[in-house]
Enzyme design. Structure first.
Site, PDB file in Angstrom:
ATOM      1  CE  LYS A  74      -1.653   2.635   2.952  1.00  0.00           C
ATOM      2  NZ  LYS A  74      -1.595   4.175   2.671  1.00  0.00           N
ATOM      3  CD  GLU A  97      12.937   4.261   8.148  1.00  0.00           C
ATOM      4  OE1 GLU A  97      13.146   5.543   8.325  1.00  0.00           O
ATOM      5  OE2 GLU A  97      13.188   3.556   6.552  1.00  0.00           O
ATOM      6  CB  CYS A 115      13.893   8.777   8.093  1.00  0.00           C
ATOM      7  SG  CYS A 115      12.434   8.191   7.382  1.00  0.00           S
ATOM      8  CD  GLU A 144      12.190  13.534  11.200  1.00  0.00           C
ATOM      9  OE1 GLU A 144      12.311  12.532  10.150  1.00  0.00           O
ATOM     10  OE2 GLU A 144      10.739  12.316  11.654  1.00  0.00           O
TER      11      GLU A 144
END
Length: 474
Positions: A173, A246, A280, A377
Site C-alpha cells: 500500500k 522504520e 528519514c 524533525e
C-alpha cells in the site's frame, strides 16, 4: 458523483482492478495540478487482496527458493526496462528532480537483484548419536507493506523483495499522496509475479489502519512517522501481529575541527538537503566544532544560496518542492516559529508565491538546543548549524533526542571518528560518507526511530518464524 476511470489500476490476485467506489486525485506538488487518479479501495477490495495473498501463500511458501529468486530477477528486469517512464511518473507525483527519480528506480532494481543474490540460509542440521535437530526458517504468511511519500518506490522494494524471497506473499500500500508509480509497477508485474503473491492497492488515510488491522495479516512492515508507528504497534498488539517499523529521525551530523571545509561542507549540505530534506536519515542537526564553525557556515551558506529549486522535470533543477500541502505548511510554520524566537538565519530561503509547494534551502545560525528547529524533525529544507567545543559535549547533545535512526561523523582522524560514532545512540552512523544504503547491509532504528531490522540476511529473516524439528533416533 462517483468516478470510475482511474489512470492506474490496482493489482489483486493477478488481475488489474479499477474503482468500485470513488477515485483519489493525486496532485503534482510542483504545479498543484492533478497528476493522476487512483482507486480508493473498498473493504471488499482490501479483503480480496488479502484473501488472494492467503491462497497464493499455500504454494508460494513451499516453492523452491531458486524459483523465488528467478521471479525477483524477472521483476527487476521489467522495472529496469521501464525506468524512463516510471521516473517521469515518480517526479510528477513526488516532485523530486528527474535524475533523483531515476536513481530511486535503479535502487528498486538493485534491491530486487540484491535479494535474489542473497545468501539466504538453508536449513541447519545438527546430529548426535541419539538425535537429529533441524532448524528451519519458515515464512509467516501475508505481509502488509506500507510506505510513505518521500521514497515510495525505493521503500516498497524494501518490503516486497525480502517478503517474496522468504516465501511470503504481500499486500503493498503506497501513500495516498504518491500511489501512481507503485500502481504502475504493479501493472507491469501482473504477468511476472504469480497471481496473488504480489497485490498492490491504493486508498485514502483509512486504508492503512484497515489493512494493518485485517485478521489475515501476519506481519506489518511500515516506513512512516513515529506517530504512525505507535498507532500500528498498538493495533498489532491486539492480534500479536509481527511488526517492522522504520520511523522518524532527527539525525546529527558532527564535523570535527580537522576537516577540509571546502571538501566536507558540500557533502554535509547534501546529506541535509537531498530530496528537499524529506529523508528519514537526512542530517537535521549539524554540529560544527567552534574552530571551523565560521568557515564552514560561510561555505555551507554559499551552497544553499546557489542551489536551483523548481519543477523536477525542468533542466538543471537540483531540489524539487515539498511533496504535499500539509508538510509544506508544517515546514513554513516551523521557519516562522524559528524567526519569531529570535534565532538568526544564515540563509533565509525564499517561499515563492504561486503554485507549487516550494521552499528554498534555509539555514539557521546556532539556535538554542531546546528550540523547535533542533528538537523536532522538520522533514523539509531547513537545517540548524550548531557550535560545539569538545567531543563529550557533542555526544551528549547529539544523543539528547527521542530519535535514534542515523548520523554522520566527519574527520580526517578515522580512529577518533569511529570512537565518537560508537557513542552515538542510533542504528547507523556513517563516517566520512553520505547515507550509504545497501540491500546487503542491515538498517534499523533505536529509541523512537523504529523497531526491528530491514535489509541484509538479518532483515530477511524478520519475515520468517524459526521452527525446530527434533528427531530422536531409534
Amino acid at each position: 458523483m462517483t468516478r470510475t476511470e482511474p489512470t492506474h489500476r490496482m493489482l489483486i490476485d493477478g488481475r488489474l482492478v479499477g474503482a468500485d467506489g470513488d477515485l483519489l486525485d493525486v496532485l503534482n506538488p510542483a504545479t498543484e495540478q492533478i497528476a493522476g487518479r487512483v482507486p480508493d479501495a473498498t473493504d471488499a477490495q482490501l479483503s480480496a487482496a488479502v484473501e488472494a495473498a492467503e491462497r497464493a501463500f499455500v504454494s508460494w511458501s513451499v516453492s523452491p527458493v531458486e524459483e523465488r529468486r528467478a521471479v525477483l530477477r524477472a521483476a527487476a528486469a521489467v522495472v529496469g526496462e521501464h525506468t524512463e517512464e516510471l521516473a517521469a511518473l515518480l517526479t510528477a507525483e513526488q516532485g523530486k528532480p528527474l535524475a533523483d527519480a531515476r536513481s530511486e528506480l535503479m535502487a528498486f532494481v538493485a534491491w530486487f537483484d540484491g535479494h535474489a543474490a542473497m545468501d539466504y540460509p538453508a536449513d541447519e542440521v545438527t546430529e548426535t548419536e541419539t538425535h537429529r535437530v533441524r532448524v528451519r526458517h519458515v515464512p509467516l504468511g501475508v505481509v502488509a507493506g506500507i510506505v510513505p511519500w518521500n521514497f515510495p518506490v525505493g521503500q516498497i522494494s524494501w518490503k516486497i523483495a525480502p517478503a517474496l524471497l522468504t516465501g511470503n506473499t504481500i499486500v503493498a500500500k503506497p501513500s495516498p499522496y504518491t500511489p501512481l508509480t507503485t500502481l504502475r509497477i504493479g501493472e507491469l508485474l501482473a504477468d511476472v509475479v504469480p497471481a496473488g503473491v504480489l497485490n498492490v492497492i491504493s486508498g485514502g488515510d483509512s486504508l492503512g489502519p484497515r489493512l494493518s488491522e485485517h485478521p489475515g495479516i501476519r506481519k506489518i512492515a511500515l516506513t512512516g512517522s513515529t506517530a504512525t508507528g505507535r498507532k500500528v504497534m498498538a493495533s498489532a498488539a491486539r492480534s500479536l501481529t509481527r511488526v517492522t517499523l522504520e520511523l522518524g529521525g532527527n539525525d546529527a551530523a558532527i564535523v570535527l575541527p580537522d576537516v577540509d571545509v571546502d571538501e566536507v561542507a558540500p557533502r554535509v549540505f547534501w546529506t541535509c538537503f537531498g530530496n528537499s530534506g524529506q529523508i528519514c536519515i537526512a542530517a537535521k542537526r549539524v554540529y560544527v566544532h567552534e574552530d571551523v564553525y565560521d568557515a564552514f557556515a560561510e561555505r555551507f551558506a554559499q551552497i544553499a544560496r546557489s542551489v536551483k529549486v523548481g519543477n523536477g522535470l525542468e533542466e538543471g533543477v537540483q531540489l524539487g518542492p515539498i511533496q504535499n500541502r500539509a508538510q509544506y505548511e508544517k515546514v513554513v510554520g516551523l521557519i516562522k516559529k524559528t524567526v519569531d524566537s529570535g534565532a538568526k538565519l544564515l540563509v533565509e530561503g525564499s517561499i515563492p508565491d504561486g503554485p507549487g509547494y516550494f521552499v528554498h534551502p534555509t539555514v539557521v545560525d546556532n539556535p538554542a538546543d531546546d528550540s523547535a528547529i533542533v528538537t523536532q524533525e522538520p522533514f523539509g529544507p531547513v537545517v540548524p548549524l550548531l557550535r560545539f567545543r569538545d567531543v563529550d559535549e557533542v555526544v551528549r547533545r547529539a544523543n539528547d533526542s527521542e530519535y535514534g535512526l542515523g548520523g554522520t561523523v566527519w574527520s580526517r582522524d578515522l580512529a577518533a571518528a569511529e570512537e565518537l560514532a560508537a557513542r552515538i545512540e542510533t542504528g547507523t552512523v556513517w563516517i566520512n560518507q553520505e547515507q550509504l544504503l545497501s540491500p546487503m547491509q542491515q538498517f534499523s532504528g533505536h529509541k523512537a526511530s523504529g523497531f526491528g531490522t530491514e535489509n541484509g540476511v538479518e532483515g530477511a529473516l524478520e519475515y520468517t518464524n524459526t521452527q525446530v524439528l527434533s528427531v530422536r533416533k531409534e
